[in-house]
Design a protein around this motif. Structure first.
Motif, PDB file in Angstrom:
ATOM      1  N   LEU A  11       0.844  -1.205   0.000  1.00  0.00           N
ATOM      2  CA  LEU A  11       0.000   0.000   0.000  1.00  0.00           C
ATOM      3  C   LEU A  11       0.873   1.247   0.000  1.00  0.00           C
ATOM      4  CD1 LEU A  11      -2.594  -1.120   2.687  1.00  0.00           C
ATOM      5  CD2 LEU A  11      -2.835  -1.241   0.201  1.00  0.00           C
ATOM      6  N   PRO A  12       0.429   2.329  -0.574  1.00  0.00           N
ATOM      7  CA  PRO A  12      -0.839   2.491  -1.295  1.00  0.00           C
ATOM      8  C   PRO A  12      -0.748   1.905  -2.702  1.00  0.00           C
ATOM      9  CG  PRO A  12       0.363   4.556  -1.351  1.00  0.00           C
ATOM     10  CD  PRO A  12       1.180   3.602  -0.514  1.00  0.00           C
ATOM     11  N   ARG A  13      -1.911   1.663  -3.286  1.00  0.00           N
ATOM     12  CA  ARG A  13      -2.025   1.157  -4.658  1.00  0.00           C
ATOM     13  C   ARG A  13      -2.928   2.109  -5.428  1.00  0.00           C
ATOM     14  NH1 ARG A  13      -1.628  -4.907  -5.396  1.00  0.00           N
ATOM     15  NH2 ARG A  13      -0.215  -5.533  -3.734  1.00  0.00           N
ATOM     16  N   ALA A  14      -2.452   2.549  -6.567  1.00  0.00           N
ATOM     17  CA  ALA A  14      -3.154   3.578  -7.340  1.00  0.00           C
ATOM     18  C   ALA A  14      -4.550   3.151  -7.771  1.00  0.00           C
ATOM     19  CB  ALA A  14      -2.325   3.967  -8.559  1.00  0.00           C
ATOM     20  N   ASP A  15      -4.760   1.866  -8.044  1.00  0.00           N
ATOM     21  CA  ASP A  15      -6.054   1.411  -8.551  1.00  0.00           C
ATOM     22  C   ASP A  15      -6.991   0.880  -7.469  1.00  0.00           C
ATOM     23  OD1 ASP A  15      -4.484  -0.814  -8.005  1.00  0.00           O
ATOM     24  OD2 ASP A  15      -5.205  -1.954  -9.732  1.00  0.00           O
ATOM     25  N   LEU A  16      -6.568   0.882  -6.230  1.00  0.00           N
ATOM     26  CA  LEU A  16      -7.371   0.265  -5.170  1.00  0.00           C
ATOM     27  C   LEU A  16      -8.661   1.029  -4.914  1.00  0.00           C
ATOM     28  CD1 LEU A  16      -7.797  -1.984  -3.165  1.00  0.00           C
ATOM     29  CD2 LEU A  16      -6.278  -0.792  -1.561  1.00  0.00           C
ATOM     30  N   ASP A  40      -4.351   4.561  30.566  1.00  0.00           N
ATOM     31  CA  ASP A  40      -3.373   5.615  30.304  1.00  0.00           C
ATOM     32  C   ASP A  40      -2.638   5.437  28.973  1.00  0.00           C
ATOM     33  OD1 ASP A  40      -1.853   3.408  30.916  1.00  0.00           O
ATOM     34  OD2 ASP A  40      -0.653   4.380  32.470  1.00  0.00           O
ATOM     35  N   ARG A  41      -3.114   4.518  28.144  1.00  0.00           N
ATOM     36  CA  ARG A  41      -2.480   4.298  26.837  1.00  0.00           C
ATOM     37  C   ARG A  41      -3.222   5.082  25.755  1.00  0.00           C
ATOM     38  NH1 ARG A  41       0.066  -0.099  25.042  1.00  0.00           N
ATOM     39  NH2 ARG A  41      -1.668  -0.819  23.784  1.00  0.00           N
ATOM     40  N   VAL A  42      -2.471   5.730  24.884  1.00  0.00           N
ATOM     41  CA  VAL A  42      -3.048   6.495  23.782  1.00  0.00           C
ATOM     42  C   VAL A  42      -2.679   5.784  22.483  1.00  0.00           C
ATOM     43  CG1 VAL A  42      -3.081   8.712  22.597  1.00  0.00           C
ATOM     44  CG2 VAL A  42      -2.857   8.639  25.096  1.00  0.00           C
ATOM     45  N   PRO A  43      -3.686   5.415  21.657  1.00  0.00           N
ATOM     46  CA  PRO A  43      -3.374   4.715  20.406  1.00  0.00           C
ATOM     47  C   PRO A  43      -2.509   5.574  19.490  1.00  0.00           C
ATOM     48  CG  PRO A  43      -5.750   4.824  20.788  1.00  0.00           C
ATOM     49  CD  PRO A  43      -5.101   5.639  21.843  1.00  0.00           C
ATOM     50  N   ASP A  44      -1.547   4.937  18.859  1.00  0.00           N
ATOM     51  CA  ASP A  44      -0.610   5.629  17.975  1.00  0.00           C
ATOM     52  C   ASP A  44      -0.874   5.224  16.526  1.00  0.00           C
ATOM     53  OD1 ASP A  44       0.303   3.058  18.978  1.00  0.00           O
ATOM     54  OD2 ASP A  44       2.110   3.363  17.787  1.00  0.00           O
ATOM     55  N   VAL A  45      -1.630   6.038  15.814  1.00  0.00           N
ATOM     56  CA  VAL A  45      -1.869   5.812  14.393  1.00  0.00           C
ATOM     57  C   VAL A  45      -1.200   6.954  13.643  1.00  0.00           C
ATOM     58  CG1 VAL A  45      -3.584   5.596  12.565  1.00  0.00           C
ATOM     59  CG2 VAL A  45      -4.039   4.604  14.826  1.00  0.00           C
ATOM     60  N   PRO A  46      -0.151   6.666  12.879  1.00  0.00           N
ATOM     61  CA  PRO A  46       0.554   7.728  12.169  1.00  0.00           C
ATOM     62  C   PRO A  46      -0.360   8.477  11.191  1.00  0.00           C
ATOM     63  CG  PRO A  46       1.835   5.709  12.170  1.00  0.00           C
ATOM     64  CD  PRO A  46       0.480   5.361  12.696  1.00  0.00           C
ATOM     65  N   ASP A  47      -0.185   9.782  11.113  1.00  0.00           N
ATOM     66  CA  ASP A  47      -1.000  10.617  10.227  1.00  0.00           C
ATOM     67  C   ASP A  47      -0.886  10.175   8.775  1.00  0.00           C
ATOM     68  OD1 ASP A  47      -1.944  12.141  12.334  1.00  0.00           O
ATOM     69  OD2 ASP A  47      -0.434  13.717  12.082  1.00  0.00           O
ATOM     70  N   ASP A  48       0.317   9.758   8.348  1.00  0.00           N
ATOM     71  CA  ASP A  48       0.477   9.360   6.943  1.00  0.00           C
ATOM     72  C   ASP A  48      -0.350   8.121   6.615  1.00  0.00           C
ATOM     73  OD1 ASP A  48       2.434   7.889   8.535  1.00  0.00           O
ATOM     74  OD2 ASP A  48       3.346   7.244   6.654  1.00  0.00           O
ATOM     75  N   ILE A  49      -0.546   7.240   7.582  1.00  0.00           N
ATOM     76  CA  ILE A  49      -1.360   6.048   7.342  1.00  0.00           C
ATOM     77  C   ILE A  49      -2.834   6.420   7.291  1.00  0.00           C
ATOM     78  CG2 ILE A  49      -2.104   3.837   8.336  1.00  0.00           C
ATOM     79  CD1 ILE A  49       0.809   3.308   9.031  1.00  0.00           C
ATOM     80  N   ARG A  50      -3.284   7.285   8.182  1.00  0.00           N
ATOM     81  CA  ARG A  50      -4.684   7.762   8.112  1.00  0.00           C
ATOM     82  C   ARG A  50      -4.957   8.434   6.771  1.00  0.00           C
ATOM     83  NH1 ARG A  50      -7.763   7.582  12.704  1.00  0.00           N
ATOM     84  NH2 ARG A  50      -6.641   7.508  14.668  1.00  0.00           N
TER      85      ARG A  50
END
Length: 139
Positions: free
Chosen positions: A85-90, A113-123
């Motif tokens: 990923l990413p794929r242009a045709d997906l 006390d844990r905060v999920p870590d999702v990188p902005d570039d993946i979102r």
């Protein structure tokens, strides 16, 4: 010795009824962790057969067995790399098949006390391809 309980993992999931699961296996060149077509018998992770068949076509690749981390970032980065990923045709395929696509993230937060870590570039990447990132938090 029993394996430690991981506090995080992620899965890439496509839900749709237009194409059989094998279509997605061939497209990504990756075997799914779980897959099934609408109406087919559903094998549960326990190995038991469910009395309820697949309600919709499902194709899932999980990071749970491949990555040992209590943070989401390594799990998500693994899936991005593993699936190419990413794929242009997906996005067009998702729209054509009336599919829903997501990263589904398991997040154990019993301590609170844990905060999920999702990188902005993946979102941003998932949104651009027509997908979402969802976090299932357990307390």
């Amino acid at each position: 010795m029993a394996p430690e309980h991981k506090l995080a993992h992620a899965a890439f999931t496509i839900y749709q009824d237009t194409e059989p699961p094998e279509f997605w296996t061939n497209y990504f060149g990756v075997s799914p962790s779980r897959a099934g077509a609408k109406g087919q018998p559903r094998l549960m992770p326990s190995g038991m057969m469910s009395s309820i068949p697949w309600r919709q076509g499902t194709w899932i690749v999980s990071s749970a067995e491949a990555i040992m981390s209590d943070d989401l970032t390594p799990h998500l980065r693994y899936l991005v790399g593993h699936l190419g990923l990413p794929r242009a045709d997906l996005r067009e395929l998702i729209e054509r098949t009336c599919a829903q696509m997501r990263f589904f993230c398991y997040w154990d937060n019993e301590s609170g006390d844990r905060v999920p870590d999702v990188p902005d570039d993946i979102r941003t990447m998932m949104e651009a391809m027509g997908g979402t990132v969802e976090i299932d938090e357990y307390r």
